[in-house]
Structure formats: structure tokens, C-alpha cells
Design an enzyme around this catalytic site. Structure first.
Site, PDB file in Angstrom:
ATOM      1  N   SER A  31     -95.208  19.665 -11.390  1.00  0.00           N
ATOM      2  CA  SER A  31     -95.911  20.128 -12.579  1.00  0.00           C
ATOM      3  C   SER A  31     -95.648  21.581 -12.964  1.00  0.00           C
ATOM      4  O   SER A  31     -95.920  21.972 -14.095  1.00  0.00           O
ATOM      5  CB  SER A  31     -97.415  19.917 -12.432  1.00  0.00           C
ATOM      6  OG  SER A  31     -97.959  20.813 -11.486  1.00  0.00           O
ATOM      7  N   LYS A  72    -101.415  26.133 -11.288  1.00  0.00           N
ATOM      8  CA  LYS A  72    -101.223  26.007 -12.740  1.00  0.00           C
ATOM      9  C   LYS A  72    -101.188  27.396 -13.373  1.00  0.00           C
ATOM     10  O   LYS A  72    -101.506  28.392 -12.758  1.00  0.00           O
ATOM     11  CB  LYS A  72    -102.367  25.204 -13.390  1.00  0.00           C
ATOM     12  CG  LYS A  72    -102.562  23.821 -12.848  1.00  0.00           C
ATOM     13  CD  LYS A  72    -101.453  22.889 -13.216  1.00  0.00           C
ATOM     14  CE  LYS A  72    -101.690  21.518 -12.582  1.00  0.00           C
ATOM     15  NZ  LYS A  72    -100.510  20.738 -12.480  1.00  0.00           N
TER      16      LYS A  72
END
Length: 171
Positions: A31, A72
Site C-alpha cells: 500500500s 500511511k
């Protein structure tokens, strides 16, 4: 006896450093590509969490209710209005440049507003952040689970130390 004392002091120092200052994590998944790859090892600064707010583009680690910690990028901070239209992110009405983002034709949820993420009102509330992965087509991020509370943030990624040929400071 000196060796035992030296080892004991070293163990205590390591425990204090890990508890209050720095901790290491292994990136799990795709990701955050191309910024961070699966298996990369990073150092997270926990100490600065007490003295500063996180800002747009900071790469953070936070605890997840859905399993292991996530890595993230902060896209929206308290007071920001964030939306995405046709794969372009807008913060407070201004298009932002995201050179680190992977775009493909197969991306999902290319359009969202804060309301779509369950936020009441037009701005991110105090003590909350919107985070997205750099590899948007495969990232489980704020588009799936909404905003994260600052209490779940472990700290900011400061250093990639593995693999050795890709050592980097800050992102």
C-alpha cells in the site's frame, strides 16, 4: 560483575528508548509503494508525537482495530476539508501534487468527500486525521475505515534502514 552490570544497563536503556523514543516496524503489504516496499524496515519516532501535530505528507504508523499497525501518509489534518475527484485530491479547495502516488485505471473509490467517509460537517474534526496509502489502487486506508484518532498514532516514520541499499531519512 562489571559485564553483568553493563548488560543490565544496556537492556534498560534499550527498553526506555523503545518505550518512549523510537521503535522499528516492518512494512507489510504494497500500500505504500513506491515510497516503501513490502519488507522494508523503518524507525518510527514516538517522542515527537508529544510535541508536534502531524501535517500533510507525513508518513506515520498507527495502531489499527483491524489487525497489525498500518503505515500511511497523512493527507488531511484537523480543520482541513479534503475530497478526491477523478483521482485528484483537493485540500481546502486546492489541488495537491502527489508525485509519490501510484495511479492506474483499476483504482477504486476515485471520488470521495469527507461526508462519504462518515464525517459530519465540512472539515476534519480536532484530534483526527485522514490517511491514504501511496499505492491507491491496493491500499486499505481512510477510504475504507474513515478518519483515525490521534491517540492511535504511534509516531512518524523517520528512517528506512532496510534494505541497506535503500537507506533513507524522512519521507
Amino acid at each position: 560483575m562489571e559485564w553483568v552490570m553493563a548488560i543490565a544497563v544496556a537492556i534498560v536503556l534499550i527498553m526506555v528508548i523503545r518505550a518512549f523514543f523510537f521503535v522499528t516496524y516492518t512494512v507489510d503489504g504494497l500500500s505504500m509503494e513506491p515510497t516503501l516496499d513490502h519488507g522494508d524496515r523503518v524507525v518510527v519516532n514516538k517522542f515527537m508525537d508529544h510535541f508536534t501535530d502531524y501535517e500533510y505528507e507525513d508518513v506515520i504508523v498507527f495502531d489499527s482495530e483491524m489487525g497489525p499497525a498500518y503505515v500511511k501518509r497523512v493527507i488531511g489534518a484537523p480543520g482541513d476539508n479534503v475530497e478526491m475527484d477523478d483521482k485528484q485530491v483537493y485540500i481546502n479547495g486546492e489541488a495537491i501534487e502527489e508525485e509519490y502516488v501510484v495511479h492506474t485505471e483499476d483504482s477504486y473509490m476515485d471520488n470521495f468527500t469527507l461526508g462519504d467517509l462518515g464525517v459530519e460537517g465540512d472539515v476534519i474534526p480536532e484530534d483526527h486525521y485522514l490517511v491514504l496509502g501511496d499505492n491507491r489502487p491496493v491500499s486499505r486506508d481512510g477510504r475504507d475505515f474513515g478518519l483515525i484518532h490521534e491517540d492511535s498514532i504511534v509516531g512518524e516514520v523517520q528512517l528506512r534502514f532496510w534494505p541497506l541499499n535503500e537507506i533513507a531519512i524522512s519521507f
